[in-house]
Write an enzyme that holds these catalytic residues in place. Structure first.
Site, PDB file in Angstrom:
ATOM      1  N   GLY A   1      11.374  36.661   2.428  1.00 25.12           N
ATOM      2  CA  GLY A   1      13.217  36.903   2.532  1.00 25.12           C
ATOM      3  C   GLY A   1      12.977  37.217   0.938  1.00 25.12           C
ATOM      4  O   GLY A   1      12.355  37.278   0.098  1.00 25.12           O
ATOM      5  N   CYS A   2      14.779  37.183   0.909  1.00 21.13           N
ATOM      6  CA  CYS A   2      15.026  37.263  -0.571  1.00 21.13           C
ATOM      7  C   CYS A   2      14.988  35.545  -1.359  1.00 21.13           C
ATOM      8  O   CYS A   2      14.595  34.731  -0.969  1.00 21.13           O
ATOM      9  CB  CYS A   2      16.510  37.430  -0.226  1.00 21.13           C
ATOM     10  SG  CYS A   2      17.379  37.540  -2.251  1.00 21.13           S
TER      11      CYS A   2
END
Length: 180
Positions: free
Chosen positions: A13-14
């Site tokens: 993810g981020c």
């Protein structure tokens, strides 16, 4: 600290969130946010966000295997993100948010595949794991403003809502592996 450091690159993810956790792990000597496993040379954040470069937002970890094992790093990785959502982590969607382990040695590949098989057999998750396990390819560091983002911006909305809970989960689950 041993003289032989290893590198593994993870997409969960981020990268702000993933970096925020791994900078706190004993034995991790460097964490760099970047982009990997796409086809565009030297991509920018803006290009990666279009979804057309094929890159994943990742963190490149340099670690001391005498202090922390590849398996322990991957165990942390699987606790702090959802490996069952394809091209998504929470509200972040797109191929740049896919779950990925990008290895730099055959030993890392073997550990990753063994752990994935164990997790699948345990039925710990309600859905199939979609984490890709591939050799690191076409890595490029993220822009300077992405590096150490959580440490520099702890009160930023996304950091408070998404990164801080992941850091708290790491601290609770892996207190023994946290840097003093």
């Amino acid at each position: 600290m041993s003289d032989i450091l290893q590198t593994i690159t993870l997409g969960g993810g981020c990268f702000w969130c993933t970096e925020a956790v791994f900078v706190q792990v004993q034995g991790v000597v460097d964490v760099e946010s970047g982009y990997s496993n796409g086809h565009h040379p030297q991509p920018s954040y803006e290009a990666v966000c279009t979804g057309t470069t094929g890159h994943n937002e990742v963190v490149k970890l340099v670690y001391d295997p005498a202090v922390i094992s590849t398996r322990e790093l991957l165990e942390i990785f699987f606790v702090i993100h959802d490996p069952t959502t394809l091209n998504r982590q929470g509200n972040d969607t797109g191929t740049q948010y896919r779950s990925g382990i990008y290895f730099s040695s055959p030993e890392q590949e073997a550990v990753a595949k063994e752990l994935l098989a164990e997790l699948a057999a345990s039925q710990h998750y309600d859905r199939p794991i979609v984490t890709e396990v591939l050799p690191l390819h076409n890595y490029w560091p993220a822009e300077a403003y992405h590096q150490d983002f959580f440490a520099r911006n702890p009160n930023q909305g996304y950091c408070m809502a998404v990164a801080a809970p992941k850091v708290a989960k790491f601290r609770k689950t892996f207190a023994r592996l946290q840097k003093p």
